[in-house]
Structures are given as structure tokens and as C-alpha cells.
Design an enzyme around this catalytic site. Structure first.
Site, short mmCIF file in Angstrom:
data_model
loop_
_atom_site.label_atom_id
_atom_site.label_comp_id
_atom_site.label_asym_id
_atom_site.label_seq_id
_atom_site.Cartn_x
_atom_site.Cartn_y
_atom_site.Cartn_z
N ASP A 19 -4.65 -10.62 -1.85
CA ASP A 19 -4.86 -10.55 -0.40
C ASP A 19 -3.52 -10.82 0.29
O ASP A 19 -2.89 -11.84 0.04
CB ASP A 19 -5.90 -11.61 0.00
N ASP B 252 -6.26 -5.08 3.33
CA ASP B 252 -5.20 -5.89 2.69
C ASP B 252 -5.72 -6.68 1.48
O ASP B 252 -5.10 -7.66 1.08
CB ASP B 252 -4.57 -6.84 3.71
N GLU B 253 -6.81 -6.23 0.91
CA GLU B 253 -7.47 -7.06 -0.11
C GLU B 253 -8.10 -6.19 -1.21
O GLU B 253 -8.68 -5.14 -0.91
CB GLU B 253 -8.55 -7.84 0.64
P1 TTP Z 1 -7.33 -11.17 6.55
O1 TTP Z 1 -6.86 -10.95 5.14
O2 TTP Z 1 -8.65 -11.80 6.75
O3 TTP Z 1 -6.27 -12.07 7.32
P2 TTP Z 1 -4.70 -12.07 7.25
O4 TTP Z 1 -4.19 -11.15 6.20
O5 TTP Z 1 -4.16 -11.82 8.62
O6 TTP Z 1 -4.36 -13.57 6.88
P3 TTP Z 1 -4.56 -14.31 5.48
O7 TTP Z 1 -5.10 -13.33 4.51
O8 TTP Z 1 -3.17 -14.80 5.12
O9 TTP Z 1 -5.50 -15.43 5.77
O10 TTP Z 1 -7.35 -9.80 7.33
C1 TTP Z 1 -6.40 -8.77 7.12
C2 TTP Z 1 -6.05 -8.08 8.42
O11 TTP Z 1 -7.21 -7.54 9.03
C3 TTP Z 1 -5.44 -9.01 9.46
O12 TTP Z 1 -4.03 -9.15 9.32
C4 TTP Z 1 -5.84 -8.36 10.74
C5 TTP Z 1 -7.13 -7.64 10.44
N1 TTP Z 1 -8.28 -8.40 10.99
C6 TTP Z 1 -8.81 -8.02 12.22
O13 TTP Z 1 -8.38 -7.03 12.80
N2 TTP Z 1 -9.83 -8.78 12.75
C7 TTP Z 1 -10.34 -9.89 12.13
O14 TTP Z 1 -11.25 -10.54 12.65
C8 TTP Z 1 -9.77 -10.27 10.86
C9 TTP Z 1 -10.30 -11.50 10.14
C10 TTP Z 1 -8.75 -9.51 10.34
MG MG Z 2 -4.97 -11.20 4.26
#
Ligand code: TTP
Ligand code: MG
Length: 345
Positions: A7, A101-102
Site C-alpha cells: 500500500d 494504491d493497494e
Molecule cells: P489510502 O491508501 O487509504 O491512503 P493513503 O495512501 O493516502 O495513505 P496511507 O496508505 O499512507 O495511510 O488511499 C489511497 C488514495 O486514495 C489516497 O491517497 C487518496 C484516495 N482516497 C480518497 O480519494 N478518498 C478517501 O476517503 C481515501 C481513504 C482515499
Molecule cells: Mg495508501
């Protein structure tokens, strides 16, 4: 079974930092610019102030008055995501993409050197894309995901069978994949706050109160999660191409072929309920030189008029004079239609 969960850290914000090195180490968020807008994510310096995803701008600003808020550049994030996923292929062909992103990777073929291999993956992503990715390794999906979150950002953690259940006991129940905020509230009202509390409940009780989900939690916290890595069957691109015995030279002939191909793509997209943010053309000249050109759009498309307009632009920009023996076009960066707004696929 060995499963890796990967992730990217603060994904949208990290991509913005690459374009704006001057903002690195300063609190930064991405999302709505207006006071009533919502943030999509925040970088780690901003998180220290309590700023997080899905937080309204006015609230974030009150927590962190110096917060820099940049607008979304979806196209850039999709391109970066694609780069990362292309690199992941080198580590396992069995990949299940779960969001932009995962992903889960089935790495059961890693017989030894798991730590070195995981760190090599992190290094590769960092070197090739400039992004930090957190990696979790375990023997099932639930634990792999928990592991990637464990040492975020830029973390790596390996959860082994013998770590269960002690490692999980102190965790709040919200860390158990599948326990959403409503279930969390209900469990809290029952006095259940940690995994250890949850562990004390017997299977029948959880099943009676939470049905199938309850049984899942019961199993997960005991390290039982049989979900396999489901390699995405959806193709990464939708394309069509045609080879000609008589090389094509005239612009209008090339365009006529592309138009038909774009109509085919529209038909396929409709059938599958998908659309794509990137349109590409592929041309092969008489002497077998291959040219590909792509354009990524702000909004995903699927109608032939839209894809064809892009193809025409690409053809005109390329201004190729040589006779062609192959003409093709494709739609990439595919996603479902209808969930464009907040799609994570
Ligand atoms: P995440 O992987 O949940 O968050 P992140 O990568 O920003 O942070 P981390 O993994 O380090 O905790 O989500 C990936 C992307 O998806 C995030 O950068 C932006 C988008 N996203 C949204 O648009 N709305 C949301 O509510 C969430 C949770 C994420
Ligand atoms: Mg992330």
C-alpha cells in the site's frame, strides 16, 4: 501460502510532493479547495495535526492553519499507479489490485529470503517511481494487510503463525478487517474494545449477533482467513489492431480504420461496463518499426467519438509518412463506469 500486501504511503499527497519538492516535510493535503470541500488524503506531517482522509477543509484548516491544500490531479495518480503495478509484476504474476494504491501479491514461491525480497520490492518502487510503499507479509490476506499497516509509513512487517494471537490482542477492534464503524459502535456498547476482548467471545455468540461477519472476525483473529489472492481477470487494456497486406498510406484511410476500431472499443466497453482514462494508438510501418503514442485524459472515456478524437490528434502529431502495415488502438487505465467519482480501481 505467503501473501504480500502493499500500500503506497499518503499516495495522492506523495505524488504531489514529487512535483513540488518545496512542499516536502510541510503539511500537505489533496482535495477540495473550498471550505466545504473534502480532503482525499494528507501527508504524514499533516497527519501529526490530526488531518486525515475524508476530513472537511474547514476542519483541517482549524487543526493545521499552515496546511497546503492542492487540487486533485487524477490523471497523474492513475499514471503513477500504473507504473507501480507494472513494477509489481516483476515480483509475482499473481496480483490482486484492490484499489488505486493497494494490492495483494501471492508470493508462495518465495521459499527463502523473504525479508530481502520484500525490501528489494520497496527499493525498486522507490527508485523507479519516487514513492514509498508499505509492505506486509503473512500467510493470509487479513494478516498481510494488518502487517502493511503496522509500520506505516515506509514500513515492512512480517506476521508469522506463532505471533497469533498475542500480537493482535492489544489492537483496537477497528483494526480487524471487516469491522466497520457501525459494528465497532455495537461492540463498544457491549464493552468489547480490543482484539483480546473479542477473542473471549465464543463463536455462537458472535454468529448470533453479527451473523456471517461475526464468524469471519472469530476466524480472522485466530489467523484463519481462506480468501485466495484473486488475480484480476479484468484486462488492463482493451485493444484492437489490424494488419494489412497492402500497406496503408493515406491519412483518411488510417482514420477510417481507427474510427471502426474505436467503434469496436465502444461496443466492448459497453458490454463490460468499463471506460478508460488513456487512449493509445499503435502503428507498424512497412519496415516493421513500431510506433505507439498515448494520451491520458482528465476524465475516462468510452464513446467512439471521444476515443477517435484522441486517436486523430495522436496521428496528426506523429505525422508519420511511411506506409503502414498495422494500425491499432486501445483503451488503458480501465475502470468501472458509474463510480468515476471516487473510484479506487
Ligand atoms: P489510502 O491508501 O487509504 O491512503 P493513503 O495512501 O493516502 O495513505 P496511507 O496508505 O499512507 O495511510 O488511499 C489511497 C488514495 O486514495 C489516497 O491517497 C487518496 C484516495 N482516497 C480518497 O480519494 N478518498 C478517501 O476517503 C481515501 C481513504 C482515499
Ligand atoms: Mg495508501
Amino acid at each position: 501460502m505467503k501473501i504480500l500486501h502493499v500500500d503506497l504511503d499518503a499516495f495522492y499527497a506523495s505524488v504531489e510532493e514529487l512535483d513540488h519538492p518545496e512542499y516536502k516535510n510541510r503539511p500537505l493535503a489533496v482535495g477540495g479547495q473550498r471550505e466545504d470541500g473534502i480532503l482525499t488524503t494528507a501527508n504524514y506531517p499533516a497527519r501529526k495535526f490530526g488531518v486525515h482522509s475524508a476530513m472537511p477543509v474547514f476542519m483541517a484548516k482549524s487543526l493545521c492553519p499552515d496546511l497546503i491544500i492542492l487540487p486533485m490531479h487524477r490523471k497523474k495518480y492513475l499514471e503513477k499507479s500504473q507504473e507501480v503495478f507494472d513494477l509489481l509484476q516483476d515480483f509475482s504474476p499473481r496480483i490482486e489490485k484492490v484499489s488505486i494504491d493497494e494490492a495483494y501479491l501471492d508470493v508462495s514461491h518465495w521459499q527463502e529470503g523473504e525479508i530481502e525480497k520484500s525490501l528489494a520490492l520497496k527499493k525498486k518502487i522507490k527508485e523507479e517511481t519516487g514513492l514509498n510503499i508499505s509492505v506486509g507479509l503473512s500467510y493470509n490476506k487479513f494478516l498481510a494487510k494488518l502487517a502493511s499497516d503496522w509500520k506505516k509509513p515506509d514500513g515492512f512487517f512480517w506476521i508469522k503463525e506463532e505471533d497469533i494471537p498475542d500480537l493482535l490482542f492489544p489492537l483496537p477492534i477497528s483494526k480487524v478487517h471487516g469491522i466497520g464503524s457501525r459494528s465497532e459502535d455495537r461492540l463498544h456498547r457491549m464493552g468489547i474494545r480490543t482484539v483480546e476482548d473479542l477473542y473471549q467471545l465464543d463463536q455462537d455468540f458472535l454468529q448470533d449477533h453479527f451473523h456471517k461477519a461475526g464468524l469471519q472476525w472469530y476466524r480472522r483473529i485466530r489467523g484463519i482467513d481462506p480468501r485466495p489472492v484473486e488475480v484480476n481477470s479484468r484486462r488492463k487494456s482493451l485493444g484492437t489492431e489490424e494488419t494489412f497486406h497492402e500497406p496503408i498510406t493515406k491519412r483518411e484511410d488510417i482514420l477510417a480504420i481507427l474510427k471502426t476500431q474505436c467503434q469496436e472499443l465502444e461496443e466492448e466497453s459497453l458490454k463490460k461496463g468499463i471506460q478508460g482514462a488513456t487512449v493509445s494508438i499503435k502503428l507498424k510501418t512497412k519496415d516493421f518499426k513500431v510506433y505507439t503514442r498515448s494520451k491520458t485524459l482528465r476524465e475516462p472515456v468510452y464513446r467512439w467519438q471521444d476515443t477517435f478524437a484522441v486517436c486523430r490528434d495522436l496521428i496528426d502529431k506523429l505525422a508519420l509518412k511511411a506506409p503502414l502495415r498495422l494500425v491499432g488502438c486501445s483503451l488503458n487505465n480501465l475502470m468501472d463506469r458509474g463510480i468515476e467519482q471516487m473510484t479506487f480501481l
